[in-house]
Scaffold this motif. Sequence first.
Motif, PDB file in Angstrom:
ATOM      1  N   ARG A   1       0.849  -1.189   0.000  1.00  0.00           N
ATOM      2  CA  ARG A   1       0.000   0.000   0.000  1.00  0.00           C
ATOM      3  C   ARG A   1       0.882   1.236   0.000  1.00  0.00           C
ATOM      4  O   ARG A   1       1.632   1.501   0.948  1.00  0.00           O
ATOM      5  CB  ARG A   1      -0.912   0.004   1.233  1.00  0.00           C
ATOM      6  CG  ARG A   1      -1.823  -1.207   1.341  1.00  0.00           C
ATOM      7  CD  ARG A   1      -2.959  -0.955   2.342  1.00  0.00           C
ATOM      8  NE  ARG A   1      -2.461  -0.470   3.622  1.00  0.00           N
ATOM      9  CZ  ARG A   1      -2.125  -1.249   4.648  1.00  0.00           C
ATOM     10  NH1 ARG A   1      -2.213  -2.567   4.521  1.00  0.00           N
ATOM     11  NH2 ARG A   1      -1.719  -0.731   5.790  1.00  0.00           N
ATOM     12  N   VAL A   2       0.792   2.006  -1.074  1.00  0.00           N
ATOM     13  CA  VAL A   2       1.628   3.204  -1.234  1.00  0.00           C
ATOM     14  C   VAL A   2       0.754   4.441  -1.075  1.00  0.00           C
ATOM     15  O   VAL A   2      -0.308   4.553  -1.698  1.00  0.00           O
ATOM     16  CB  VAL A   2       2.320   3.215  -2.613  1.00  0.00           C
ATOM     17  CG1 VAL A   2       3.112   4.499  -2.806  1.00  0.00           C
ATOM     18  CG2 VAL A   2       3.236   2.007  -2.748  1.00  0.00           C
ATOM     19  N   LEU A   3       1.211   5.353  -0.246  1.00  0.00           N
ATOM     20  CA  LEU A   3       0.467   6.590   0.013  1.00  0.00           C
ATOM     21  C   LEU A   3       1.384   7.785  -0.164  1.00  0.00           C
ATOM     22  O   LEU A   3       2.507   7.806   0.359  1.00  0.00           O
ATOM     23  CB  LEU A   3      -0.091   6.586   1.438  1.00  0.00           C
ATOM     24  CG  LEU A   3      -0.855   7.849   1.882  1.00  0.00           C
ATOM     25  CD1 LEU A   3      -2.135   8.002   1.065  1.00  0.00           C
ATOM     26  CD2 LEU A   3      -1.174   7.779   3.370  1.00  0.00           C
ATOM     27  N   ILE A   4       0.917   8.781  -0.917  1.00  0.00           N
ATOM     28  CA  ILE A   4       1.628  10.051  -1.073  1.00  0.00           C
ATOM     29  C   ILE A   4       0.815  11.134  -0.385  1.00  0.00           C
ATOM     30  O   ILE A   4      -0.379  11.301  -0.666  1.00  0.00           O
ATOM     31  CB  ILE A   4       1.811  10.419  -2.564  1.00  0.00           C
ATOM     32  CG1 ILE A   4       2.728   9.421  -3.265  1.00  0.00           C
ATOM     33  CG2 ILE A   4       2.367  11.840  -2.693  1.00  0.00           C
ATOM     34  CD1 ILE A   4       4.173   9.470  -2.844  1.00  0.00           C
ATOM     35  N   ASN A   5       1.449  11.866   0.503  1.00  0.00           N
ATOM     36  CA  ASN A   5       0.805  12.997   1.172  1.00  0.00           C
ATOM     37  C   ASN A   5       1.513  14.283   0.770  1.00  0.00           C
ATOM     38  O   ASN A   5       2.743  14.381   0.848  1.00  0.00           O
ATOM     39  CB  ASN A   5       0.859  12.836   2.694  1.00  0.00           C
ATOM     40  CG  ASN A   5       0.203  14.009   3.399  1.00  0.00           C
ATOM     41  OD1 ASN A   5      -0.905  14.413   3.053  1.00  0.00           O
ATOM     42  ND2 ASN A   5       0.893  14.586   4.385  1.00  0.00           N
ATOM     43  N   LEU A   6       0.730  15.266   0.316  1.00  0.00           N
ATOM     44  CA  LEU A   6       1.271  16.564  -0.090  1.00  0.00           C
ATOM     45  C   LEU A   6       0.939  17.584   0.989  1.00  0.00           C
ATOM     46  O   LEU A   6      -0.228  17.866   1.247  1.00  0.00           O
ATOM     47  CB  LEU A   6       0.667  16.979  -1.434  1.00  0.00           C
ATOM     48  CG  LEU A   6       0.854  15.962  -2.573  1.00  0.00           C
ATOM     49  CD1 LEU A   6       0.104  16.418  -3.811  1.00  0.00           C
ATOM     50  CD2 LEU A   6       2.332  15.753  -2.888  1.00  0.00           C
ATOM     51  N   ALA A   7       1.969  18.120   1.628  1.00  0.00           N
ATOM     52  CA  ALA A   7       1.768  19.048   2.738  1.00  0.00           C
ATOM     53  C   ALA A   7       2.352  20.421   2.392  1.00  0.00           C
ATOM     54  O   ALA A   7       3.376  20.498   1.709  1.00  0.00           O
ATOM     55  CB  ALA A   7       2.437  18.495   3.999  1.00  0.00           C
ATOM     56  N   PRO A   8       1.688  21.501   2.809  1.00  0.00           N
ATOM     57  CA  PRO A   8       0.551  21.554   3.733  1.00  0.00           C
ATOM     58  C   PRO A   8      -0.744  21.036   3.089  1.00  0.00           C
ATOM     59  O   PRO A   8      -1.024  21.320   1.930  1.00  0.00           O
ATOM     60  CB  PRO A   8       0.434  23.038   4.081  1.00  0.00           C
ATOM     61  CG  PRO A   8       1.053  23.746   2.906  1.00  0.00           C
ATOM     62  CD  PRO A   8       2.145  22.858   2.425  1.00  0.00           C
ATOM     63  N   ALA A   9      -1.523  20.307   3.885  1.00  0.00           N
ATOM     64  CA  ALA A   9      -2.701  19.623   3.376  1.00  0.00           C
ATOM     65  C   ALA A   9      -3.867  20.559   3.107  1.00  0.00           C
ATOM     66  O   ALA A   9      -4.815  20.178   2.414  1.00  0.00           O
ATOM     67  CB  ALA A   9      -3.140  18.539   4.359  1.00  0.00           C
ATOM     68  N   ASP A  10      -3.831  21.780   3.652  1.00  0.00           N
ATOM     69  CA  ASP A  10      -4.974  22.679   3.504  1.00  0.00           C
ATOM     70  C   ASP A  10      -4.856  23.613   2.315  1.00  0.00           C
ATOM     71  O   ASP A  10      -5.677  24.503   2.139  1.00  0.00           O
ATOM     72  CB  ASP A  10      -5.175  23.499   4.785  1.00  0.00           C
ATOM     73  CG  ASP A  10      -3.962  24.355   5.130  1.00  0.00           C
ATOM     74  OD1 ASP A  10      -2.882  24.118   4.549  1.00  0.00           O
ATOM     75  OD2 ASP A  10      -4.090  25.263   5.976  1.00  0.00           O
ATOM     76  N   MET A  11      -3.832  23.412   1.470  1.00  0.00           N
ATOM     77  CA  MET A  11      -3.656  24.259   0.290  1.00  0.00           C
ATOM     78  C   MET A  11      -3.777  23.401  -0.961  1.00  0.00           C
ATOM     79  O   MET A  11      -3.157  22.340  -1.062  1.00  0.00           O
ATOM     80  CB  MET A  11      -2.310  24.977   0.333  1.00  0.00           C
ATOM     81  CG  MET A  11      -2.166  25.858   1.565  1.00  0.00           C
ATOM     82  SD  MET A  11      -0.643  26.827   1.599  1.00  0.00           S
ATOM     83  CE  MET A  11      -1.038  28.101   0.406  1.00  0.00           C
ATOM     84  N   ARG A  12      -4.585  23.857  -1.913  1.00  0.00           N
ATOM     85  CA  ARG A  12      -4.865  23.098  -3.132  1.00  0.00           C
ATOM     86  C   ARG A  12      -3.599  22.927  -3.967  1.00  0.00           C
ATOM     87  O   ARG A  12      -2.833  23.868  -4.163  1.00  0.00           O
ATOM     88  CB  ARG A  12      -5.925  23.838  -3.957  1.00  0.00           C
ATOM     89  CG  ARG A  12      -6.473  23.049  -5.136  1.00  0.00           C
ATOM     90  CD  ARG A  12      -7.418  21.982  -4.669  1.00  0.00           C
ATOM     91  NE  ARG A  12      -8.106  21.324  -5.770  1.00  0.00           N
ATOM     92  CZ  ARG A  12      -8.801  20.218  -5.632  1.00  0.00           C
ATOM     93  NH1 ARG A  12      -8.923  19.653  -4.448  1.00  0.00           N
ATOM     94  NH2 ARG A  12      -9.410  19.670  -6.651  1.00  0.00           N
ATOM     95  N   LYS A  13      -3.361  21.706  -4.461  1.00  0.00           N
ATOM     96  CA  LYS A  13      -2.219  21.411  -5.324  1.00  0.00           C
ATOM     97  C   LYS A  13      -2.750  21.176  -6.733  1.00  0.00           C
ATOM     98  O   LYS A  13      -3.625  20.345  -6.943  1.00  0.00           O
ATOM     99  CB  LYS A  13      -1.476  20.161  -4.842  1.00  0.00           C
ATOM    100  CG  LYS A  13      -1.306  20.016  -3.330  1.00  0.00           C
ATOM    101  CD  LYS A  13      -0.612  21.157  -2.682  1.00  0.00           C
ATOM    102  CE  LYS A  13      -0.354  20.912  -1.204  1.00  0.00           C
ATOM    103  NZ  LYS A  13      -1.530  20.513  -0.412  1.00  0.00           N
ATOM    104  N   VAL A  14      -2.210  21.929  -7.691  1.00  0.00           N
ATOM    105  CA  VAL A  14      -2.757  21.931  -9.044  1.00  0.00           C
ATOM    106  C   VAL A  14      -1.691  21.535 -10.059  1.00  0.00           C
ATOM    107  O   VAL A  14      -0.543  21.983  -9.971  1.00  0.00           O
ATOM    108  CB  VAL A  14      -3.307  23.335  -9.391  1.00  0.00           C
ATOM    109  CG1 VAL A  14      -3.847  23.369 -10.818  1.00  0.00           C
ATOM    110  CG2 VAL A  14      -4.386  23.746  -8.407  1.00  0.00           C
ATOM    111  N   GLY A  15      -2.081  20.700 -11.021  1.00  0.00           N
ATOM    112  CA  GLY A  15      -1.233  20.406 -12.163  1.00  0.00           C
ATOM    113  C   GLY A  15      -0.368  19.166 -12.024  1.00  0.00           C
ATOM    114  O   GLY A  15      -0.265  18.570 -10.953  1.00  0.00           O
TER     115      GLY A  15
END
Length: 223
Positions: A70-84
């Motif tokens: 099980r592979v998980l990617i977390n993009l932080a900070p989590a409360d800001m939208r990541k686009v593209g």
Amino acid sequence: MGDAEDSVIALAHSAAMLGIDGFVVRVEADSAPGIPAFAIIGLPDRALNEARDRVRAAIVNSGYPFPAGRVLINLAPADMRKVGPGFDLPIALALLALDEHVDTLCLQGFVALGELALDGTVRPTRGVLSMTIGARSAGFDTVVVPQENAREAALVDGITVYGAGSLHDAVAIALGHGDKFRHIAAPAAVAAQTGHGDFCDVRGQSAGGVNVVVTSRARTRAL
């Protein structure tokens, strides 16, 4: 052993846009035993969610094994939208670090940007100038960007720029073998130190961009 003890975590860094400003994003990768799965969390948009298929294909077609379990990617900070799709490259590097194809400590020293084609080619991405400035503001002195964006990133003073044409190139850079990929800026290139982006690069504040344009036109008519 339990899943928590078997879990492996790697960290890379990327950048995103908020309006015309860039900010650094932590790309955290985790792999745990279990039924194979691959998820991305941290407010990704649709193009970023599709990175799962692009990154998997790019890694495998470049000759590397994709992490098991099980592979998980977390993009932080989590409360800001990541686009593209520009997060493809750092996600791939973080995943390769899970299996120790890249030393995770080596990933701590730079910010990576770039879309991956299915064959591992690194495609250009928008907003590189502003995101490079954001990286410098966050204390980074090195960026790895698509070859086609290297000249743009090199406009920022105080930043070492490497241009990667493929995932293999990015891995070589991360392993310390990137001298031939280092971009040397022309003397005249030190022109853009102010860090102002382009409206074409606006992300996350489309309404704000429109308001600025409307206000500018209004002022022009008043004059």
